[in-house]
Design a protein around this motif. Structure first.
Motif, PDB file in Angstrom:
ATOM      1  N   LYS A 170     -16.342  89.428  88.374  1.00 17.16           N
ATOM      2  CA  LYS A 170     -16.066  88.414  89.359  1.00 17.16           C
ATOM      3  C   LYS A 170     -16.702  87.309  88.733  1.00 17.16           C
ATOM      4  O   LYS A 170     -18.195  87.036  88.533  1.00 17.16           O
ATOM      5  CB  LYS A 170     -16.627  88.456  90.690  1.00 17.16           C
ATOM      6  CG  LYS A 170     -15.882  89.709  91.508  1.00 17.16           C
ATOM      7  CD  LYS A 170     -16.279  89.757  93.049  1.00 17.16           C
ATOM      8  CE  LYS A 170     -15.848  90.609  93.692  1.00 17.16           C
ATOM      9  NZ  LYS A 170     -16.311  90.672  95.089  1.00 17.16           N
ATOM     10  N   ASP A 193     -11.800  88.626  87.222  1.00 16.50           N
ATOM     11  CA  ASP A 193     -11.326  88.089  88.556  1.00 16.50           C
ATOM     12  C   ASP A 193     -11.996  86.630  88.768  1.00 16.50           C
ATOM     13  O   ASP A 193     -13.252  86.692  89.004  1.00 16.50           O
ATOM     14  CB  ASP A 193     -11.855  89.174  89.876  1.00 16.50           C
ATOM     15  CG  ASP A 193     -11.551  88.560  91.036  1.00 16.50           C
ATOM     16  OD1 ASP A 193     -10.988  87.509  91.362  1.00 16.50           O
ATOM     17  OD2 ASP A 193     -12.127  89.538  91.954  1.00 16.50           O
ATOM     18  N   THR A 195     -12.161  82.625  89.895  1.00 14.36           N
ATOM     19  CA  THR A 195     -12.188  81.561  91.332  1.00 14.36           C
ATOM     20  C   THR A 195     -12.750  80.380  90.844  1.00 14.36           C
ATOM     21  O   THR A 195     -13.794  80.444  90.151  1.00 14.36           O
ATOM     22  CB  THR A 195     -13.069  82.254  92.572  1.00 14.36           C
ATOM     23  OG1 THR A 195     -12.383  83.377  93.013  1.00 14.36           O
ATOM     24  CG2 THR A 195     -12.546  81.169  93.530  1.00 14.36           C
ATOM     25  N   ASN A 214      -4.449  86.051  88.417  1.00 13.79           N
ATOM     26  CA  ASN A 214      -5.779  86.340  88.265  1.00 13.79           C
ATOM     27  C   ASN A 214      -6.842  85.261  88.543  1.00 13.79           C
ATOM     28  O   ASN A 214      -7.988  85.645  88.414  1.00 13.79           O
ATOM     29  CB  ASN A 214      -6.488  87.748  87.570  1.00 13.79           C
ATOM     30  CG  ASN A 214      -6.558  86.814  86.032  1.00 13.79           C
ATOM     31  OD1 ASN A 214      -5.506  86.012  85.548  1.00 13.79           O
ATOM     32  ND2 ASN A 214      -7.334  87.249  85.014  1.00 13.79           N
ATOM     33  N   LYS A 216      -8.010  82.196  90.991  1.00  6.69           N
ATOM     34  CA  LYS A 216      -7.689  81.637  92.410  1.00  6.69           C
ATOM     35  C   LYS A 216      -8.369  80.336  92.605  1.00  6.69           C
ATOM     36  O   LYS A 216      -9.239  79.856  91.867  1.00  6.69           O
ATOM     37  CB  LYS A 216      -8.344  82.492  93.639  1.00  6.69           C
ATOM     38  CG  LYS A 216      -7.489  83.985  93.211  1.00  6.69           C
ATOM     39  CD  LYS A 216      -8.228  84.705  94.272  1.00  6.69           C
ATOM     40  CE  LYS A 216      -9.615  85.465  93.998  1.00  6.69           C
ATOM     41  NZ  LYS A 216      -9.442  86.254  92.793  1.00  6.69           N
TER      42      LYS A 216
END
Length: 372
Positions: A170, A193, A195, A214, A216
């Motif tokens: 992440k 992943d 963000t 993948n 965001k």
């Protein structure tokens, strides 16, 4: 004009301010370029390439400073260079004044003209001389972060993209500007992943349109940051306020909420850092650990890939250097708004408000020197 290119002497700084191709462009327009011996060697440009381009080699840094009307550098002058800088000499380089008061005061004392790459600003608000190094630093942030997630280096022992049957890392990116976007592209390519947190809805809409599935986006605020750091594996600080200190989006008390082995990479460290516990480190000693959280805060990240960085930087700076050489700093700044925005210190006065505000110094509008 006489242009001087000293060798960078900051720790593990292998970049040089001008490629041989850039030197040739200046020379063929009638300017004289002096480069310090072996200044380009770390970037893959030996002295003979500069002499073949028409530049002249000088053996010492003091000789370069003594003869040049304009000094072109990559990084800010360090203490050993302060006394070499002359009154009325033009310095064209990255300064990041707001993060280091001793440098600011030394340049005020020198009564030189300091034109900072990082505050040259287009009429649309872009930062054309910061972009190439931000692109490099953003991509390197992910590259370094992925490396330090390995267990022997202090990380959690997580592979960025995982493998079938496991979860990917992440990655949390603070800021959706050039650095954040480039970091996200690299992390996305590694199948993490990802963000991106930002405060601009239009920017997040754009990123949502162009980024792969993948990646965001999420609004950057304290609530969301505190929630996400609890499970993030790699956190990249990519916040920029032109010419000013970066705000601390991650504070000291937040480290206790992170998992052991979480990796922090603060690309904003040149401007004070957006992670409170970050302090500038070097390529020689790049990391430290606080509360079992690994910090990577190298202040000149692109210096580790000097061949790429030097070419990218010269591509961006050369058009401005040509204007300064042909017109002088005052006329060039009068004719070009972008160069006027780059002026930070002139003849012992701070002419860039964010720098004056950072240290509670007197501020003189740059127009004093450009009008009339």
């Amino acid at each position: 004009m006489i242009i001087g290119i000293p060798k960078e002497i900051k720790n593990n700084e292998n970049r040089v301010a001008l490629t041989p191709a850039g030197a040739q462009e200046l020379v063929k327009r009638g300017h004289t370029v002096y480069i310090q011996e072996t200044a380009g060697i770390g970037s893959g440009f030996p002295d003979h390439m500069y002499t073949e381009a028409g530049a002249k080699i000088l053996p010492t840094i003091s000789e370069v400073y003594q003869i040049a009307e304009m000094i072109m550098k990559v990084k800010e002058p360090i203490e050993a260079e302060y006394d070499l800088i002359r009154e009325d000499q033009l310095l064209f380089t990255y300064f990041h004044f707001a993060s280091y008061e001793p440098l600011t005061k030394a340049m005020l004392k020198s009564k030189s003209i300091c034109l900072a790459y990082e505050t040259v600003e287009s009429i649309h608000g872009g930062l054309p001389l910061l972009v190439p190094m931000s692109e490099v630093a953003g991509r390197m942030a992910t590259q370094k972060g992925a490396n330090y997630l390995e267990k022997p280096l202090g990380g959690k022992g997580i592979l960025m993209g995982g493998v079938p049957g496991t979860l990917p890392a992440k990655v949390m990116i603070l800021g959706g500007g050039v650095v954040g976007t480039q970091a996200a592209w690299m992390a996305a390519g590694m199948k993490a992943d990802v963000t991106i947190l930002d405060v601009s809805l239009p920017r997040m809409r754009y990123l949502s349109d162009v980024m792969p599935a993948n990646v965001k986006t999420r609004m950057s605020n304290e609530y969301n940051i505190r929630e996400m750091i609890q499970t993030a594996d790699l956190i990249i600080g990519a916040v920029l306020i032109p010419g000013a200190k970066a705000p601390h989006l991650i504070t000291r008390d937040m480290l206790k909420d992170m998992q052991p082995g979480t990796v922090l990479v603060d690309v904003a460290v040149d401007q004070g850092g957006c992670i409170e516990t970050c302090k500038p480190t070097t390529h020689e000693d790049p990391t430290f650990i606080i509360d079992d959280v690994l910090h990577y805060c190298v202040a000149n990240m692109p210096g580790a890939v000097p061949y790429t960085s030097t070419i990218a930087l010269t591509n961006a700076t050369l058009p401005y250097a040509l204007q300064l050489a042909e017109k002088g700093w005052k006329k060039a700044a009068q004719d070009n708004y972008e160069l006027a925005k780059g002026l930070n210190v002139i003849h012992g006065e701070v002419v860039y408000k964010a720098v004056a505000d950072a240290f509670d110094l007197n501020y003189t509008p740059v127009e004093k020197y450009l009008v009339g």
